[in-house]
Design a protein around this motif. Structure first.
Motif, PDB file in Angstrom:
ATOM      1  N   GLU A   2       9.992  11.757  -2.455  1.00  0.00           N
ATOM      2  CA  GLU A   2      11.444  11.940  -2.297  1.00  0.00           C
ATOM      3  C   GLU A   2      11.800  12.327  -0.869  1.00  0.00           C
ATOM      4  O   GLU A   2      12.825  11.907  -0.341  1.00  0.00           O
ATOM      5  N   HIS A   3      10.941  13.150  -0.266  1.00  0.00           N
ATOM      6  CA  HIS A   3      11.167  13.572   1.124  1.00  0.00           C
ATOM      7  C   HIS A   3      11.209  12.355   2.049  1.00  0.00           C
ATOM      8  O   HIS A   3      12.053  12.277   2.956  1.00  0.00           O
ATOM      9  N   ASP A   4      10.297  11.403   1.825  1.00  0.00           N
ATOM     10  CA  ASP A   4      10.253  10.196   2.652  1.00  0.00           C
ATOM     11  C   ASP A   4      11.521   9.362   2.478  1.00  0.00           C
ATOM     12  O   ASP A   4      12.085   8.861   3.452  1.00  0.00           O
ATOM     13  N   PHE A   5      11.954   9.210   1.231  1.00  0.00           N
ATOM     14  CA  PHE A   5      13.174   8.440   0.976  1.00  0.00           C
ATOM     15  C   PHE A   5      14.388   9.107   1.620  1.00  0.00           C
ATOM     16  O   PHE A   5      15.281   8.420   2.136  1.00  0.00           O
TER      17      PHE A   5
ATOM     18  N   ASN B   3       0.814  -1.217   0.000  1.00  0.00           N
ATOM     19  CA  ASN B   3       0.000   0.000   0.000  1.00  0.00           C
ATOM     20  C   ASN B   3       0.847   1.265   0.000  1.00  0.00           C
ATOM     21  O   ASN B   3       0.473   2.275  -0.592  1.00  0.00           O
ATOM     22  N   VAL B   4       1.990   1.206   0.683  1.00  0.00           N
ATOM     23  CA  VAL B   4       2.802   2.406   0.854  1.00  0.00           C
ATOM     24  C   VAL B   4       3.633   2.752  -0.378  1.00  0.00           C
ATOM     25  O   VAL B   4       4.094   3.885  -0.539  1.00  0.00           O
ATOM     26  N   MET B   5       3.780   1.802  -1.274  1.00  0.00           N
ATOM     27  CA  MET B   5       4.693   1.966  -2.412  1.00  0.00           C
ATOM     28  C   MET B   5       4.400   3.213  -3.244  1.00  0.00           C
ATOM     29  O   MET B   5       5.302   3.925  -3.663  1.00  0.00           O
ATOM     30  N   ASP B   6       3.137   3.504  -3.483  1.00  0.00           N
ATOM     31  CA  ASP B   6       2.766   4.664  -4.292  1.00  0.00           C
ATOM     32  C   ASP B   6       2.599   5.937  -3.469  1.00  0.00           C
ATOM     33  O   ASP B   6       2.293   7.001  -4.014  1.00  0.00           O
ATOM     34  N   MET B   7       2.780   5.826  -2.162  1.00  0.00           N
ATOM     35  CA  MET B   7       2.629   6.995  -1.281  1.00  0.00           C
ATOM     36  C   MET B   7       3.950   7.693  -0.991  1.00  0.00           C
ATOM     37  O   MET B   7       3.978   8.866  -0.630  1.00  0.00           O
ATOM     38  N   LEU B   8       5.061   6.950  -1.120  1.00  0.00           N
ATOM     39  CA  LEU B   8       6.361   7.497  -0.731  1.00  0.00           C
ATOM     40  C   LEU B   8       6.841   8.567  -1.707  1.00  0.00           C
ATOM     41  O   LEU B   8       6.824   8.380  -2.914  1.00  0.00           O
TER      42      LEU B   8
ATOM     43  N   GLU C 231       3.720   4.453   9.300  1.00  0.00           N
ATOM     44  CA  GLU C 231       3.109   5.768   9.482  1.00  0.00           C
ATOM     45  C   GLU C 231       2.634   6.347   8.158  1.00  0.00           C
ATOM     46  O   GLU C 231       1.556   6.934   8.074  1.00  0.00           O
ATOM     47  N   VAL C 232       3.453   6.207   7.123  1.00  0.00           N
ATOM     48  CA  VAL C 232       3.064   6.695   5.799  1.00  0.00           C
ATOM     49  C   VAL C 232       1.827   5.949   5.313  1.00  0.00           C
ATOM     50  O   VAL C 232       0.904   6.547   4.755  1.00  0.00           O
ATOM     51  N   GLU C 233       1.788   4.642   5.561  1.00  0.00           N
ATOM     52  CA  GLU C 233       0.636   3.831   5.150  1.00  0.00           C
ATOM     53  C   GLU C 233      -0.622   4.261   5.908  1.00  0.00           C
ATOM     54  O   GLU C 233      -1.706   4.332   5.345  1.00  0.00           O
ATOM     55  N   GLY C 234      -0.470   4.518   7.221  1.00  0.00           N
ATOM     56  CA  GLY C 234      -1.516   5.216   7.959  1.00  0.00           C
ATOM     57  C   GLY C 234      -2.544   4.390   8.699  1.00  0.00           C
ATOM     58  O   GLY C 234      -3.520   4.952   9.203  1.00  0.00           O
ATOM     59  N   ASN C 235      -2.366   3.076   8.823  1.00  0.00           N
ATOM     60  CA  ASN C 235      -3.326   2.261   9.559  1.00  0.00           C
ATOM     61  C   ASN C 235      -3.011   2.357  11.056  1.00  0.00           C
ATOM     62  O   ASN C 235      -2.006   1.830  11.527  1.00  0.00           O
TER      63      ASN C 235
ATOM     64  N   ILE D 241      18.726  -1.054   2.930  1.00  0.00           N
ATOM     65  CA  ILE D 241      19.036  -0.406   1.645  1.00  0.00           C
ATOM     66  C   ILE D 241      18.356  -1.156   0.501  1.00  0.00           C
ATOM     67  O   ILE D 241      17.778  -0.531  -0.411  1.00  0.00           O
ATOM     68  N   HIS D 242      18.388  -2.480   0.522  1.00  0.00           N
ATOM     69  CA  HIS D 242      17.756  -3.282  -0.530  1.00  0.00           C
ATOM     70  C   HIS D 242      16.240  -3.071  -0.562  1.00  0.00           C
ATOM     71  O   HIS D 242      15.630  -3.007  -1.637  1.00  0.00           O
ATOM     72  N   ILE D 243      15.639  -2.935   0.600  1.00  0.00           N
ATOM     73  CA  ILE D 243      14.193  -2.668   0.670  1.00  0.00           C
ATOM     74  C   ILE D 243      13.882  -1.302   0.053  1.00  0.00           C
ATOM     75  O   ILE D 243      12.933  -1.158  -0.736  1.00  0.00           O
ATOM     76  N   LEU D 244      14.692  -0.306   0.370  1.00  0.00           N
ATOM     77  CA  LEU D 244      14.480   1.038  -0.183  1.00  0.00           C
ATOM     78  C   LEU D 244      14.671   1.059  -1.697  1.00  0.00           C
ATOM     79  O   LEU D 244      13.926   1.737  -2.417  1.00  0.00           O
ATOM     80  N   GLU D 245      15.655   0.317  -2.171  1.00  0.00           N
ATOM     81  CA  GLU D 245      15.892   0.247  -3.621  1.00  0.00           C
ATOM     82  C   GLU D 245      14.669  -0.330  -4.337  1.00  0.00           C
ATOM     83  O   GLU D 245      14.244   0.171  -5.385  1.00  0.00           O
ATOM     84  N   ALA D 246      14.093  -1.386  -3.770  1.00  0.00           N
ATOM     85  CA  ALA D 246      12.908  -2.003  -4.374  1.00  0.00           C
ATOM     86  C   ALA D 246      11.712  -1.048  -4.333  1.00  0.00           C
ATOM     87  O   ALA D 246      10.920  -0.985  -5.283  1.00  0.00           O
ATOM     88  N   LEU D 247      11.592  -0.292  -3.259  1.00  0.00           N
ATOM     89  CA  LEU D 247      10.502   0.674  -3.152  1.00  0.00           C
ATOM     90  C   LEU D 247      10.654   1.799  -4.176  1.00  0.00           C
ATOM     91  O   LEU D 247       9.665   2.236  -4.777  1.00  0.00           O
ATOM     92  N   LYS D 248      11.880   2.255  -4.380  1.00  0.00           N
ATOM     93  CA  LYS D 248      12.112   3.324  -5.360  1.00  0.00           C
ATOM     94  C   LYS D 248      11.779   2.851  -6.775  1.00  0.00           C
ATOM     95  O   LYS D 248      11.291   3.628  -7.608  1.00  0.00           O
ATOM     96  N   LEU D 249      12.042   1.582  -7.029  1.00  0.00           N
ATOM     97  CA  LEU D 249      11.725   1.011  -8.346  1.00  0.00           C
ATOM     98  C   LEU D 249      10.247   0.644  -8.472  1.00  0.00           C
ATOM     99  O   LEU D 249       9.794   0.247  -9.557  1.00  0.00           O
ATOM    100  N   LYS D 250       9.521   0.739  -7.359  1.00  0.00           N
ATOM    101  CA  LYS D 250       8.097   0.344  -7.302  1.00  0.00           C
ATOM    102  C   LYS D 250       7.910  -1.109  -7.749  1.00  0.00           C
ATOM    103  O   LYS D 250       6.943  -1.449  -8.440  1.00  0.00           O
ATOM    104  N   ASN D 251       8.857  -1.946  -7.340  1.00  0.00           N
ATOM    105  CA  ASN D 251       8.781  -3.366  -7.657  1.00  0.00           C
ATOM    106  C   ASN D 251       8.167  -4.092  -6.455  1.00  0.00           C
ATOM    107  O   ASN D 251       8.843  -4.401  -5.477  1.00  0.00           O
ATOM    108  N   GLN D 252       6.876  -4.341  -6.538  1.00  0.00           N
ATOM    109  CA  GLN D 252       6.128  -4.913  -5.425  1.00  0.00           C
ATOM    110  C   GLN D 252       6.658  -6.281  -5.018  1.00  0.00           C
ATOM    111  O   GLN D 252       6.830  -6.557  -3.827  1.00  0.00           O
TER     112      GLN D 252
END
Length: 210
Positions: free
Chosen positions: A102-105, A95-100, A140-144, A180-191
């Motif tokens: 640049e500020h969050d990263f 859910n959070v992938m499309d919410m992040l 927190e970004v996801e918000g539940n 770092i690997h988790i952040l890289e995958a999030l930046k690529l939006k690779n679910q």
């Protein structure tokens, strides 16, 4: 609206729990009311109330006329907590992938950089706290709000045990790389990759604790 006054019971509760989480009692896994009265410079009444609350939450076991034993997690509790983490965090990361933004990263990468400093300085408490902050930020970004509360309770219970296996620098470095690997995958939006890296990261933490 008038701000609620913090009671002595609440102050004692926060201070004792912080001492537990910092590992102040690790050598003997034990403390006493007299010791806490002396260390916190507080009367016995709020300390007794705080200990009752901490016992209810599973942090300590108060033994009459003997003292206070700091409770380590059982194998079943560790399994249950980590299974709950996997369920909540892998669901939320999709859910959070499309919410992040640049500020969050920027904030998340700064947490990783601070973890590197903690690793260099062997600051175990700081490192484990930043690990908790990293995962908490994504939630927190996801918000539940229910997920946030549940995860906060889980992380507090795991915190005391986590500082044990973080004493090895290679474990700290592995956690940094995995963040770092988790952040890289999030930046690529690779679910697919993000979920798998996060789950491997959490399972690795469980294996290290057990």
């Amino acid at each position: 609206m008038m701000k609620k006054k913090t009671t002595l019971n609440e102050i004692a509760y926060v201070k004792i729990k912080e001492k537990i989480m910092r590992g102040d009692f690790k050598e003997e896994n034990y403390t006493s009311q007299n010791q806490l009265v002396e260390e916190l410079e507080m009367s016995r009444t709020p300390i007794v109330a705080a200990l009752q609350r901490l016992q209810h939450e599973g942090f300590v076991k108060v033994i009459s006329n003997q003292g206070i034993v700091i409770q380590e997690l059982s194998i079943k509790e560790i399994n249950d907590f980590f299974d709950a983490r996997i369920a909540i965090e892998t669901f939320s990361i999709v859910n959070v992938m499309d919410m992040l933004k640049e500020h969050d990263f920027s904030i998340l990468y700064e947490m990783v950089n601070e973890q590197k400093k903690c690793c260099e300085n062997q600051d175990l408490f700081g490192f484990v706290k930043l690990d908790a902050d990293f995962h908490h930020y994504l939630l927190e970004v996801e918000g539940n709000s229910l997920f946030l509360q549940t995860m906060s309770n889980i992380r507090e219970r795991l915190f005391y045990n986590s500082t044990n296996f973080m004493q090895k620098q290679q474990n700290m470095m592995r956690f940094i790389d995995e963040h770092i690997h988790i952040l890289e995958a999030l930046k690529l939006k690779n679910q697919y990759i993000a979920v798998n890296r996060l789950e491997e990261h959490i399972r690795g933490g469980k294996i290290s604790l057990m």
